[in-house]
Design a protein around this motif. Structure first.
Motif, PDB file in Angstrom:
ATOM      1  N   ILE A  43     -12.262  10.407  -8.027  1.00 37.00           N
ATOM      2  CA  ILE A  43     -11.132   9.745  -8.688  1.00 37.00           C
ATOM      3  C   ILE A  43     -11.471   9.610 -10.167  1.00 37.00           C
ATOM      4  CG2 ILE A  43      -9.712   7.662  -8.772  1.00 37.00           C
ATOM      5  CD1 ILE A  43     -10.623   7.175  -5.827  1.00 37.00           C
TER       6      ILE A  43
ATOM      7  N   LEU B  62       4.633   3.158 -10.719  1.00 35.59           N
ATOM      8  CA  LEU B  62       3.714   4.262 -10.470  1.00 35.59           C
ATOM      9  C   LEU B  62       4.526   5.552 -10.330  1.00 35.59           C
ATOM     10  CD1 LEU B  62       1.918   1.778  -9.784  1.00 35.59           C
ATOM     11  CD2 LEU B  62       0.868   3.162  -7.985  1.00 35.59           C
TER      12      LEU B  62
ATOM     13  N   VAL C 217      -8.193   2.324  -4.436  1.00 32.21           N
ATOM     14  CA  VAL C 217      -7.776   3.696  -4.110  1.00 32.21           C
ATOM     15  C   VAL C 217      -8.674   4.228  -2.999  1.00 32.21           C
ATOM     16  CG1 VAL C 217      -7.361   6.013  -5.004  1.00 32.21           C
ATOM     17  CG2 VAL C 217      -7.010   4.024  -6.489  1.00 32.21           C
ATOM     18  N   HIS C 218      -8.053   4.712  -1.906  1.00 36.95           N
ATOM     19  CA  HIS C 218      -8.766   5.270  -0.760  1.00 36.95           C
ATOM     20  C   HIS C 218      -8.572   6.791  -0.742  1.00 36.95           C
ATOM     21  CE1 HIS C 218      -8.791   1.181   1.345  1.00 36.95           C
ATOM     22  NE2 HIS C 218      -7.901   1.028   0.372  1.00 36.95           N
TER      23      HIS C 218
ATOM     24  N   VAL D  91      -4.274  10.181   0.305  1.00 37.76           N
ATOM     25  CA  VAL D  91      -4.523   9.114  -0.668  1.00 37.76           C
ATOM     26  C   VAL D  91      -3.802   7.843  -0.217  1.00 37.76           C
ATOM     27  CG1 VAL D  91      -4.355   8.391  -3.088  1.00 37.76           C
ATOM     28  CG2 VAL D  91      -4.674  10.819  -2.542  1.00 37.76           C
ATOM     29  N   ARG D  92      -4.470   6.729  -0.399  1.00 43.30           N
ATOM     30  CA  ARG D  92      -3.858   5.418  -0.168  1.00 43.30           C
ATOM     31  C   ARG D  92      -4.188   4.523  -1.363  1.00 43.30           C
ATOM     32  NH1 ARG D  92      -5.712   1.086   4.565  1.00 43.30           N
ATOM     33  NH2 ARG D  92      -5.155  -0.803   3.404  1.00 43.30           N
ATOM     34  N   ILE D  93      -3.159   3.875  -1.923  1.00 41.17           N
ATOM     35  CA  ILE D  93      -3.341   2.991  -3.068  1.00 41.17           C
ATOM     36  C   ILE D  93      -2.893   1.594  -2.681  1.00 41.17           C
ATOM     37  CG2 ILE D  93      -2.729   2.534  -5.469  1.00 41.17           C
ATOM     38  CD1 ILE D  93      -2.179   5.485  -5.815  1.00 41.17           C
ATOM     39  N   ASP D  94      -3.824   0.661  -2.707  1.00 42.41           N
ATOM     40  CA  ASP D  94      -3.507  -0.748  -2.464  1.00 42.41           C
ATOM     41  C   ASP D  94      -3.248  -1.416  -3.816  1.00 42.41           C
ATOM     42  OD1 ASP D  94      -3.984  -0.308   0.193  1.00 42.41           O
ATOM     43  OD2 ASP D  94      -6.044  -1.061   0.141  1.00 42.41           O
ATOM     44  N   VAL D  95      -2.058  -1.959  -3.992  1.00 48.09           N
ATOM     45  CA  VAL D  95      -1.700  -2.649  -5.231  1.00 48.09           C
ATOM     46  C   VAL D  95      -2.148  -4.102  -5.095  1.00 48.09           C
ATOM     47  CG1 VAL D  95       0.140  -3.213  -6.839  1.00 48.09           C
ATOM     48  CG2 VAL D  95       0.269  -1.095  -5.496  1.00 48.09           C
TER      49      VAL D  95
ATOM     50  N   SER E 161       0.855  -1.189   0.000  1.00 49.08           N
ATOM     51  CA  SER E 161       0.000   0.000   0.000  1.00 49.08           C
ATOM     52  C   SER E 161       0.887   1.233   0.000  1.00 49.08           C
ATOM     53  CB  SER E 161      -0.924   0.018   1.225  1.00 49.08           C
ATOM     54  OG  SER E 161      -1.845  -1.051   1.162  1.00 49.08           O
TER      55      SER E 161
ATOM     56  N   VAL F 283      -4.370   7.887 -13.064  1.00 49.33           N
ATOM     57  CA  VAL F 283      -5.377   7.957 -12.007  1.00 49.33           C
ATOM     58  C   VAL F 283      -5.281   9.356 -11.409  1.00 49.33           C
ATOM     59  CG1 VAL F 283      -6.163   7.020  -9.807  1.00 49.33           C
ATOM     60  CG2 VAL F 283      -5.215   5.486 -11.542  1.00 49.33           C
TER      61      VAL F 283
ATOM     62  N   PHE G 268      -6.224  -2.198  -8.676  1.00 44.60           N
ATOM     63  CA  PHE G 268      -5.858  -1.335  -7.548  1.00 44.60           C
ATOM     64  C   PHE G 268      -7.109  -1.043  -6.727  1.00 44.60           C
ATOM     65  CE2 PHE G 268      -3.050  -0.341 -11.078  1.00 44.60           C
ATOM     66  CZ  PHE G 268      -1.792  -0.368 -10.504  1.00 44.60           C
TER      67      PHE G 268
END
Length: 568
Positions: A534, A426, A526-527, A413-417, A406, A491, A524
């Motif tokens: 988004i 990225l 995305v939080h 922003v938080r991105i979980d791969v 993450s 994104v 992904f």
């Protein structure tokens, strides 16, 4: 016999005693007259009329009704003239009232109320903390000398010295109060535009292209023609090919199906592209008023300042208007009302309008003291993740790449791969002051709670972190790609920047694999904070590499005719 018949005939008439029959002359004496009927016509009418010749003769004839009390011809004439004048007044009032009901127009600027030239707020002397406040003595002195248009309110003076004072309820972390203006009220001040014949200059921030575009601009501008101005192009990475960027912008604009006359890439700071906008405005203005329209904090006031500077070289009216320019600030909602600027010598006005506040941008949730962090001040440099180094971050992710990690972009922003290629990369384009941290996904929740307000900022400080609601919105993204050597998509985070996703980056030092032949989609999660939107879009060709992979689309003859031209 004859005398008897004559006496019977003359029976209705009584003769005096001294009168003899021999003295009677039937020719000279009018013995008997049959009464003539007289039709009276009213001299009062609903509309002004003139007497006909027969009416005049009738009124002037001797009907036997003569006397001292009867109206004379002069009286009748005066009576008719008064009636005509009264009818004219009534008809004039009726026409005026009909005209008002048919063309009811909303005033653009209330000339009866003096406004601050910096923000457009009505001047007032009662509430110290409210926009438009002026010291009472200063107000009376300026009013006495007819100089109210030269007053800068107290809030604008603080903004010009770097203070971050928001005045729009619901923005900058404030719920609002009596000193605040709501976003709906600002929109209402622009509602008259759809009924006006005007030229719209619409501004879009290249760093936040999707978030600041105002997709529903027709609700505000109506059918008026639009000149699209893309601002802050000087912030794009070094080596960017603006031919590619211009084509990318036109492609994105065409999909919006707006009546755009032309597209201009500009920078208010370096004055790049401003001359082209000025000439286009003069060409398309045609005596109409010009309105600068855009979302909050897109750079309208800075653009107007640059525009006046370029126009002042040829137009003395623009040169004079430079003295009282709208104030510039990083606070959303700096401009609170339409500001009229006499910038054209040949007619028409220039208006700076209040920024349209969009709830889906990061500026709507971040505290006002943290707003400067969101505004890039220098050229963007992409922050690549993982770092292309054998001994650096690339070694941390091993052969599995970013899978199972993450990535936090500040505290926003938080991105979980979830599922990517080992070589997937990225690249983050946005404010430099937002730190980037990567942790395993199973440790991400605990890391966020512990480091929010410390490593993960904004929000800055534990006090603001305690009031932070967190990243409540989670959006699952599935990004398909065909060519692994080109970026798959961007994104874009509304109000912040964008993340370019490259399926395969050879410079990472990861061993070659055949995954790209079997995997054609990336996953992904995305939080972001709840109102923030988004956007997944085609990648913008930023940097030197952009010109290498960007592909121009082949156009048909019809598309070339209707497609707006772009200028730089």
């Amino acid at each position: 016999m004859a005398l008897k018949t004559l006496s019977t005939f003359l029976n209705p008439i009584s003769f005096p005693k001294h009168c003899t029959l021999s003295a009677f002359n039937p020719v000279s004496l009018n013995i008997y007259r049959k009464s003539t009927p007289v039709s009276c016509k009213s001299t009062h009418s609903d509309s002004p009329t003139q007497l006909s010749l027969s009416d005049t003769k009738l009124l002037s004839s001797d009907t036997g009704g003569t006397g001292a009390a009867a109206p004379t011809r002069g009286d009748r004439f005066l009576e008719r003239q008064q009636a005509d004048e009264a009818a004219k007044v009534i008809i004039k009032e009726i026409k005026k009232s009909k005209k008002k009901t048919k063309t009811k127009k909303v005033l653009k600027v209330n000339s009866a109320t003096a406004c601050c030239y910096g923000c457009g707020a009505p001047l007032q002397t009662s509430e110290l903390d409210a926009p438009g406040y002026v010291d009472k003595d200063t107000y009376e002195l300026k009013k006495k000398h007819h100089q109210l248009r030269t007053i800068l309110c107290g809030r604008c003076k603080l903004l010009s010295h770097g203070h971050m004072i928001t005045a729009v309820g619901g923005n900058g972390g404030y719920s609002g109060g009596k000193q605040f203006v709501s976003a709906d009220e600002l929109r209402e001040k622009l509602s008259h535009l759809r009924h006006e014949k005007a030229l719209i200059v619409k501004l879009v921030d290249i760093v936040d292209f999707n978030g600041s575009f105002l997709s529903r601009v027709r609700d505000i501008a109506g059918a008026n023609p639009i000149i699209l101005v893309v601002t802050k192009v000087d912030l794009l990475p070094k080596g960017t090919d603006f031919n590619c960027v211009g084509d990318w912008v036109v492609e994105a604009t065409t999909k919006k199906k707006l009546n755009v006359l032309s597209v201009h890439l500009t920078s208010s700071k370096s004055l790049v592209g401003i001359v082209g906008v000025a000439s286009e405005i003069q060409k398309e203005k045609k005596g109409r008023d010009v309105y600068i329209l855009g979302s909050a904090n897109v750079g309208k006031s800075a653009f107007i300042s640059a525009l006046l500077k370029m126009m002042a070289q040829r137009d003395p009216a623009a040169a004079a208007a430079q003295k009282y320019k709208p104030i510039q600030s990083a606070v959303p909602g700096t401009t609170l009302g339409p500001i009229q600027i006499d910038a054209f010598l040949g007619g028409g006005k220039l208006y700076d309008t209040p920024g349209v506040h969009l709830h889906h941008r990061q500026a709507a949730v971040v505290h006002s003291e943290d707003l400067p962090i969101l505004a890039p001040q220098s050229r963007l440099r992409g922050q690549i993740f993982p770092v292309a180094s054998k001994n650096g971050m690339a070694g941390t992710f091993n052969t599995n790449g970013l899978n199972g990690f993450s990535i936090f972009w500040g505290g926003l922003v938080r991105i979980d791969v979830l599922k990517v290629l080992p070589e997937t990369c990225l690249t983050f384009y946005g404010p430099k002051r937002l730190p980037i941290h990567a942790v395993p996904t199973d440790e991400a929740d605990e890391f966020y709670k512990k480091e929010l307000g410390v490593l993960l900022t904004p929000p800055t400080g534990k006090d603001r972190a305690a009031e932070w609601r967190g990243l409540e919105t989670v959006q699952q993204l599935q990004i398909n790609f065909e060519d692994a050597e080109r970026p798959a998509s961007d994104v874009a985070i509304s109000g912040l920047g964008w993340i370019t996703i490259e399926p395969k980056r050879k410079s990472l030092g990861v061993s070659e694999s055949n995954f790209a032949e079997t995997i054609k989609e990336l996953h992904f999660a995305v939080h972001v904070p709840k109102p923030v939107e988004i956007f997944v879009r085609p990648s913008i060709p930023a940097g030197k590499a952009g010109a290498e992979w960007y592909q121009y689309r082949e156009l048909t003859e019809k598309e070339e005719e209707i497609r707006p031209k772009w200028y730089f």
